[in-house]
Design a protein around this motif. Structure first.
Motif, PDB file in Angstrom:
ATOM      1  N   ASP A  21      89.734  26.286  42.093  1.00  0.00           N
ATOM      2  CA  ASP A  21      89.223  26.831  41.043  1.00  0.00           C
ATOM      3  C   ASP A  21      89.562  28.080  40.747  1.00  0.00           C
ATOM      4  OD1 ASP A  21      87.615  27.225  38.179  1.00  0.00           O
ATOM      5  OD2 ASP A  21      86.768  25.075  38.714  1.00  0.00           O
ATOM      6  N   SER A  23      87.438  30.064  38.568  1.00  0.00           N
ATOM      7  CA  SER A  23      86.185  30.671  39.084  1.00  0.00           C
ATOM      8  C   SER A  23      85.691  31.416  40.192  1.00  0.00           C
ATOM      9  CB  SER A  23      85.082  29.619  38.613  1.00  0.00           C
ATOM     10  OG  SER A  23      85.245  28.691  39.589  1.00  0.00           O
ATOM     11  N   ALA A  36      70.872  34.308  45.141  1.00  0.00           N
ATOM     12  CA  ALA A  36      71.058  33.541  46.244  1.00  0.00           C
ATOM     13  C   ALA A  36      71.709  32.691  45.510  1.00  0.00           C
ATOM     14  CB  ALA A  36      69.850  33.093  46.797  1.00  0.00           C
ATOM     15  N   GLN A  37      71.083  32.075  44.220  1.00  0.00           N
ATOM     16  CA  GLN A  37      71.517  30.919  43.608  1.00  0.00           C
ATOM     17  C   GLN A  37      72.962  30.975  42.547  1.00  0.00           C
ATOM     18  OE1 GLN A  37      69.424  28.018  43.111  1.00  0.00           O
ATOM     19  NE2 GLN A  37      71.445  27.143  42.453  1.00  0.00           N
ATOM     20  N   HIS A  40      75.594  30.966  45.371  1.00  0.00           N
ATOM     21  CA  HIS A  40      75.332  29.421  45.747  1.00  0.00           C
ATOM     22  C   HIS A  40      76.353  28.504  44.967  1.00  0.00           C
ATOM     23  CE1 HIS A  40      74.156  25.087  45.189  1.00  0.00           C
ATOM     24  NE2 HIS A  40      74.236  24.742  46.554  1.00  0.00           N
ATOM     25  N   MET A  43      80.026  29.767  45.114  1.00  0.00           N
ATOM     26  CA  MET A  43      80.886  29.115  46.317  1.00  0.00           C
ATOM     27  C   MET A  43      81.224  27.644  46.470  1.00  0.00           C
ATOM     28  SD  MET A  43      81.837  30.738  48.847  1.00  0.00           S
ATOM     29  CE  MET A  43      82.891  29.933  50.897  1.00  0.00           C
ATOM     30  N   TYR A  44      79.796  27.139  45.977  1.00  0.00           N
ATOM     31  CA  TYR A  44      79.814  25.369  46.657  1.00  0.00           C
ATOM     32  C   TYR A  44      79.912  24.245  45.053  1.00  0.00           C
ATOM     33  CZ  TYR A  44      78.441  26.885  50.961  1.00  0.00           C
ATOM     34  OH  TYR A  44      78.711  27.915  52.213  1.00  0.00           O
ATOM     35  N   LEU A  45      79.424  25.235  43.952  1.00  0.00           N
ATOM     36  CA  LEU A  45      79.803  23.905  42.787  1.00  0.00           C
ATOM     37  C   LEU A  45      80.639  24.031  42.101  1.00  0.00           C
ATOM     38  CD1 LEU A  45      76.203  24.100  41.290  1.00  0.00           C
ATOM     39  CD2 LEU A  45      77.305  22.914  43.476  1.00  0.00           C
ATOM     40  N   ARG A  46      81.437  23.273  41.646  1.00  0.00           N
ATOM     41  CA  ARG A  46      83.428  23.259  41.049  1.00  0.00           C
ATOM     42  C   ARG A  46      82.679  22.206  39.585  1.00  0.00           C
ATOM     43  NH1 ARG A  46      82.966  26.674  44.594  1.00  0.00           N
ATOM     44  NH2 ARG A  46      85.399  26.296  46.104  1.00  0.00           N
ATOM     45  N   ASP A  47      83.162  22.878  38.712  1.00  0.00           N
ATOM     46  CA  ASP A  47      83.967  21.677  36.932  1.00  0.00           C
ATOM     47  C   ASP A  47      84.429  20.541  37.613  1.00  0.00           C
ATOM     48  OD1 ASP A  47      82.262  23.340  35.866  1.00  0.00           O
ATOM     49  OD2 ASP A  47      84.032  23.964  34.669  1.00  0.00           O
TER      50      ASP A  47
ATOM     51  N   ARG B 249      77.133  20.110  38.227  1.00  0.00           N
ATOM     52  CA  ARG B 249      78.304  20.306  38.979  1.00  0.00           C
ATOM     53  C   ARG B 249      78.375  20.478  39.976  1.00  0.00           C
ATOM     54  NH1 ARG B 249      79.389  26.664  38.373  1.00  0.00           N
ATOM     55  NH2 ARG B 249      81.508  25.941  38.114  1.00  0.00           N
ATOM     56  N   LEU B 250      79.165  19.575  40.648  1.00  0.00           N
ATOM     57  CA  LEU B 250      78.679  19.269  41.880  1.00  0.00           C
ATOM     58  C   LEU B 250      79.647  20.162  43.120  1.00  0.00           C
ATOM     59  CD1 LEU B 250      79.024  15.167  42.051  1.00  0.00           C
ATOM     60  CD2 LEU B 250      77.172  16.328  41.706  1.00  0.00           C
ATOM     61  N   PRO B 251      78.962  20.087  43.696  1.00  0.00           N
ATOM     62  CA  PRO B 251      79.991  20.944  45.045  1.00  0.00           C
ATOM     63  C   PRO B 251      81.041  20.037  46.232  1.00  0.00           C
ATOM     64  CG  PRO B 251      77.700  19.924  45.946  1.00  0.00           C
ATOM     65  CD  PRO B 251      77.674  19.600  45.015  1.00  0.00           C
ATOM     66  N   ILE B 252      81.837  19.314  45.175  1.00  0.00           N
ATOM     67  CA  ILE B 252      83.141  18.549  45.007  1.00  0.00           C
ATOM     68  C   ILE B 252      84.255  18.753  44.506  1.00  0.00           C
ATOM     69  CG2 ILE B 252      83.491  16.142  44.383  1.00  0.00           C
ATOM     70  CD1 ILE B 252      80.990  15.114  45.159  1.00  0.00           C
ATOM     71  N   GLU B 253      85.050  18.688  44.647  1.00  0.00           N
ATOM     72  CA  GLU B 253      86.216  18.178  44.589  1.00  0.00           C
ATOM     73  C   GLU B 253      87.063  17.024  43.761  1.00  0.00           C
ATOM     74  OE1 GLU B 253      88.875  21.622  45.396  1.00  0.00           O
ATOM     75  OE2 GLU B 253      87.528  22.900  45.038  1.00  0.00           O
ATOM     76  N   MET B 342      82.010  19.911  49.727  1.00  0.00           N
ATOM     77  CA  MET B 342      81.996  21.201  50.725  1.00  0.00           C
ATOM     78  C   MET B 342      82.171  21.570  52.146  1.00  0.00           C
ATOM     79  SD  MET B 342      83.116  23.965  47.988  1.00  0.00           S
ATOM     80  CE  MET B 342      83.622  22.670  46.796  1.00  0.00           C
ATOM     81  N   PHE B 398      73.822  22.707  50.425  1.00  0.00           N
ATOM     82  CA  PHE B 398      74.118  24.106  50.565  1.00  0.00           C
ATOM     83  C   PHE B 398      73.225  25.425  50.544  1.00  0.00           C
ATOM     84  CE2 PHE B 398      77.348  21.116  49.615  1.00  0.00           C
ATOM     85  CZ  PHE B 398      78.044  21.163  50.952  1.00  0.00           C
ATOM     86  N   MET B 399      72.635  24.854  49.132  1.00  0.00           N
ATOM     87  CA  MET B 399      71.194  26.209  49.316  1.00  0.00           C
ATOM     88  C   MET B 399      70.610  27.107  50.092  1.00  0.00           C
ATOM     89  SD  MET B 399      70.809  28.447  46.337  1.00  0.00           S
ATOM     90  CE  MET B 399      69.480  29.087  46.513  1.00  0.00           C
ATOM     91  N   ALA B 411      83.230  26.060  52.875  1.00  0.00           N
ATOM     92  CA  ALA B 411      83.685  25.390  51.863  1.00  0.00           C
ATOM     93  C   ALA B 411      85.409  25.631  51.096  1.00  0.00           C
ATOM     94  CB  ALA B 411      82.395  26.836  50.512  1.00  0.00           C
TER      95      ALA B 411
END
Lengths: 95, 416
Positions: A21, A23, A36-37, A40, A43-47, B249-253, B342, B398-399, B411
């Motif tokens: 993505d 972003s 920190a949030q 996170h 790095m880890y959340l995606r649309d 929003r998820l830690p997923i693609e 991730m 992940f947090m 990731a």
């Protein structure tokens, strides 16, 4: 898939590697209270949409430029290709 | 109706007139205690264990299309318990134990065949890694056996042992691994759930969630609003798309993974083999076709079809491992959409919204996890506490820094 490189013209997608993505261009502010949030989420959340998706591709066995490709994740149709450099500069200017 | 050998004989003698539909086709009720979104293997298994093991009464499974039409019908049917890390090992071992007793449990022939899985090694370093993995597997109650080259030769004499670049030096054999008739898993769970009163509602697409004051009150569907005290989502592949409707929003693609089947052959491949030098694995179905697959296409996709470069890559790997494959004709290939997480590991957890629960992120390991995923998700939905073996599958890992990264890739979902 053929990616229409802004400098080199149409190139086979096999010449590229995929990062994800767009972003990922927007690196959060490390000095922020919520860093920190923010990191996170960055790095880890995606649309992860089913439809139009803007994403980063790297022309690994070509000119080694980073591109922002606008592609449909359902049909794989590519509608726009830009240099990531230009996109990042524009985003910087808007800030 | 219970199935048995006697029943088959009786039906054969009376013109097969006694077979009935395996499940009902009910209209959705106004309200359920528990609604499961997704009529695939995991969703149906969840409903089955909720009704059978946890004594829940008022349950529905909501499916957009027809049940078993997603990834439970599009995988390469392999089951195994050969994981390395603590968060995964006990979970997949429970799953394999459930597979071993599944057919008796739900009275349905799922053709569970423990024909063994062999992971090939091509170098000293790979042998060390295999030995370490094998030890981890044994510690988790699974089985593992390190074979030398002669041991592999005895099982698979036709492999390319003397490849100049990647000679086969041995392999890690997991004898209890194997294959299952995948569609029958969905049908068996559906029938078992339905006979215990679960409403399986097909052709009913979820269009949104009704969320008020941080609490999920039900779902909007193409067949109207359905109220629910608890909603469980088990739609791996489309998790991103579904959970976006709850503004998550998820830690997923989502990525596409291809698989292929050759023409039918006489029995040549006694078990499952995986290539250690390229991404390729292969087994032979009971119909005789070689079933094989490889890498992801590598970019976000919701298209259930793959691209040609990956076809070429998989077949190149295959032929370098099994030269005889060059004379076999490929019959068909297909693509399935994966939730790629991730860290390459799944999620079975509550969400921050009360009454909304999430099961997903199965990457390309969802099929073998079906029974344990159903059981653990049912445990979470019924008791509001995570099952002992699924404690690590948290959405916030992940947090908190508790990733379960079997491959150590970070990731980068398309590398897991």
């Amino acid at each position: 898939m053929i990616i229409n490189h802004p400098l080199l013209g149409p190139r086979d997608a096999q010449e590229f590697t995929y990062l994800g993505d767009v972003s990922l261009l927007d690196r959060p502010d490390w000095q922020s209270e919520t860093a920190a949030q923010d990191f996170h989420d960055y790095m880890y959340l995606r649309d992860n949409p089913a439809g139009v998706h803007r994403e980063l591709w790297f022309h690994e066995i070509g000119d080694r430029s980073w591109l922002v490709v606008t592609r449909n994740t359902v049909t794989h149709e590519i509608t726009n290709v830009e240099l990531a450099r230009d996109v990042a500069r524009q985003r910087g200017a808007e800030k | 109706m219970r199935y048995s050998g006697l029943r088959v004989i009786k039906e054969a003698l009376t013109g097969h007139k006694g077979w009935k539909p395996h499940w009902r086709d009910p209209e959705p009720k106004k309200h359920y205690d528990i609604v499961i979104i997704g009529g695939g293997g995991h969703g149906l298994a969840t409903a089955y264990y909720l009704a059978k093991k946890y004594g829940e009464k008022n349950i529905a499974v909501i499916e957009k299309g027809w049940i078993g039409g997603g990834n439970v019908g599009r995988n390469t049917t392999i089951i195994r318990s050969n994981y390395l890390l603590e968060g995964n090992g006990p979970f997949y071992e429970l799953s394999l134990k459930l597979w071993e007793g599944l057919e008796q449990d739900f009275n349905y022939n799922a053709m569970v065949s423990q024909r063994g899985i062999l992971n090939l090694v091509h170098s000293d370093a790979q042998r060390d890694a295999a030995r370490r993995r094998g030890n981890a597997m044994i510690l988790n109650g699974s089985d593992a056996e390190l074979l030398d080259q002669d041991g592999v030769r005895a099982l698979y004499p036709f492999l390319n042992f003397d490849n100049q670049r990647f000679p086969i030096k041995g392999g890690l054999l997991h004898r209890r691994g194997g294959t299952v008739r995948h569609d029958a898993v969905a049908w068996g769970y559906a029938r078992g759930a339905d006979s215990r009163g679960v409403d399986i509602i097909q052709n009913c697409e979820v269009t949104g969630f009704k969320i008020e004051d941080g609490k999920c009150l039900g779902i909007e569907t193409s067949r109207g609003f359905i109220g629910a005290t608890k909603v469980g989502c088990a739609v791996a592949g489309s998790s991103g798309r579904l959970m976006a409707k709850a503004n998550m929003r998820l830690p997923i693609e989502s990525h596409v993974l291809q698989a292929f089947v050759s023409e039918g052959l006489k029995p040549v491949m006694p078990g499952v083999i995986t290539y250690g030098a390229g991404h390729f694995y292969c087994s032979q179905s009971d119909k005789g076709g070689l079933v094989f697959g490889g890498d992801l296409d590598g970019y976000n996709s919701y298209a259930q079809r793959g691209s040609l470069p990956v076809v070429e890559d998989v077949i190149e790997s295959g032929i370098s491992l099994i030269p005889a494959l060059g004379r076999v004709r490929m019959l068909r290939g297909w693509g399935g959409v994966m939730d790629m997480s991730m860290d390459g590991s799944p999620f079975i957890d509550k969400t921050h919204i009360e009454g909304l629960y999430f099961n997903g992120g199965w990457c390309y390991g969802g099929f073998k996890a079906t029974p344990a995923s159903g059981l653990c998700f049912a445990h979470l939905l019924s008791t509001d506490t995570p099952h002992e073996v699924a404690k690590a599958y948290r959405l916030d890992r992940f947090m908190s820094g508790h990733m379960i990264d079997e491959k150590g890739q970070g990731a980068q979902p398309n590398l897991h």
